[in-house]
Design a protein around this motif. Structure first.
Motif, mmCIF file in Angstrom:
data_model
loop_
_atom_site.group_PDB
_atom_site.id
_atom_site.type_symbol
_atom_site.label_atom_id
_atom_site.label_comp_id
_atom_site.label_asym_id
_atom_site.label_seq_id
_atom_site.Cartn_x
_atom_site.Cartn_y
_atom_site.Cartn_z
ATOM 1 N N HIS A 9 0.745 -1.332 0.038
ATOM 2 C CA HIS A 9 -0.145 0.027 0.065
ATOM 3 C C HIS A 9 0.972 1.127 0.063
ATOM 4 C CE1 HIS A 9 -3.292 2.802 1.146
ATOM 5 N NE2 HIS A 9 -2.582 3.099 2.057
ATOM 6 N N ILE A 25 -5.881 7.833 -7.348
ATOM 7 C CA ILE A 25 -5.198 6.392 -7.349
ATOM 8 C C ILE A 25 -4.468 6.245 -6.128
ATOM 9 C CG2 ILE A 25 -5.541 5.871 -9.495
ATOM 10 C CD1 ILE A 25 -2.581 6.057 -10.227
ATOM 11 N N SER A 27 -4.505 4.372 -3.370
ATOM 12 C CA SER A 27 -5.377 3.834 -2.142
ATOM 13 C C SER A 27 -6.491 3.271 -2.636
ATOM 14 C CB SER A 27 -5.021 4.674 -0.879
ATOM 15 O OG SER A 27 -5.708 5.981 -1.184
ATOM 16 N N ILE A 28 -7.113 2.741 -1.582
ATOM 17 C CA ILE A 28 -8.639 2.328 -1.611
ATOM 18 C C ILE A 28 -9.481 3.141 -0.896
ATOM 19 C CG2 ILE A 28 -10.190 0.275 -1.389
ATOM 20 C CD1 ILE A 28 -7.928 -1.748 -1.712
ATOM 21 N N ASP A 29 -9.805 4.141 -1.321
ATOM 22 C CA ASP A 29 -10.816 5.239 -0.713
ATOM 23 C C ASP A 29 -12.005 5.566 -1.393
ATOM 24 O OD1 ASP A 29 -9.080 5.673 1.810
ATOM 25 O OD2 ASP A 29 -7.501 6.330 0.409
ATOM 26 N N LYS A 32 -12.003 7.433 -5.196
ATOM 27 C CA LYS A 32 -10.924 6.957 -5.857
ATOM 28 C C LYS A 32 -11.243 6.011 -6.963
ATOM 29 C CE LYS A 32 -7.159 8.620 -3.035
ATOM 30 N NZ LYS A 32 -5.771 8.313 -2.488
ATOM 31 N N ASP A 33 -10.460 5.944 -8.230
ATOM 32 C CA ASP A 33 -10.330 4.806 -9.337
ATOM 33 C C ASP A 33 -10.042 3.387 -8.314
ATOM 34 O OD1 ASP A 33 -10.792 6.835 -11.018
ATOM 35 O OD2 ASP A 33 -9.028 6.790 -11.963
ATOM 36 N N ALA A 34 -10.790 2.535 -8.829
ATOM 37 C CA ALA A 34 -10.614 1.398 -8.128
ATOM 38 C C ALA A 34 -10.493 0.143 -8.915
ATOM 39 C CB ALA A 34 -11.397 1.103 -6.719
ATOM 40 N N ASP A 35 -9.677 -0.685 -9.335
ATOM 41 C CA ASP A 35 -9.656 -1.893 -9.921
ATOM 42 C C ASP A 35 -9.047 -2.831 -8.810
ATOM 43 O OD1 ASP A 35 -10.853 -0.574 -11.940
ATOM 44 O OD2 ASP A 35 -8.746 -0.702 -13.318
ATOM 45 N N LEU A 36 -9.662 -3.915 -8.490
ATOM 46 C CA LEU A 36 -9.107 -4.768 -7.495
ATOM 47 C C LEU A 36 -9.744 -5.989 -7.400
ATOM 48 C CD1 LEU A 36 -8.205 -4.723 -4.147
ATOM 49 C CD2 LEU A 36 -10.608 -4.499 -3.714
ATOM 50 N N GLY A 57 -14.551 0.267 -9.046
ATOM 51 C CA GLY A 57 -15.340 0.195 -7.899
ATOM 52 C C GLY A 57 -16.622 -0.466 -8.128
#
Length: 75
Positions: A9, A25, A27-29, A32-36, A57
Motif C-alpha cells: 500500500h 489512485i 489507495s482504496i478510498d 478514487k479509481d479502484a480496480d481490485l 469500484g
C-alpha cells in the motif's frame, strides 16, 4: 501478511504521490479509481483463483455466481 499488505500500500501511494495523481489512485478510498481482485489464497500459488473482481469500484465478477469457471477447484 498484514505487513506485506501495508508495505505494498505504501509503495503504491508513494508512487501515486510522486506522479501527482494520489487524489485519484494509490489507495482504496471513497471517490478514487479502484480496480481490485480478491483471491482465495496466495497470489503466487498455482491453484489460487480469483473470487471477485472490481473494476472502477463495481463488482464485475463473482466466482460463486459464475458458470464459466464452476469446475475449477479453488484452494
Amino acid at each position: 501478511v498484514a505487513d506485506l499488505i501495508r508495505s505494498r500500500h505504501q509503495d503504491r501511494l508513494g508512487a501515486a504521490e510522486a506522479l501527482g495523481v494520489a487524489d485519484r489512485i494509490g489507495s482504496i478510498d471513497p471517490g478514487k479509481d479502484a480496480d481490485l481482485i480478491v483471491l482465495d489464497g496466495d497470489p503466487f500459488h498455482y491453484r489460487t483463483v480469483v473470487d471477485m473482481a472490481f473494476i472502477e469500484g463495481k463488482l464485475l465478477y463473482e466466482r460463486s455466481k459464475s458458470t464459466l469457471f464452476r469446475g475449477l477447484p479453488g484452494r
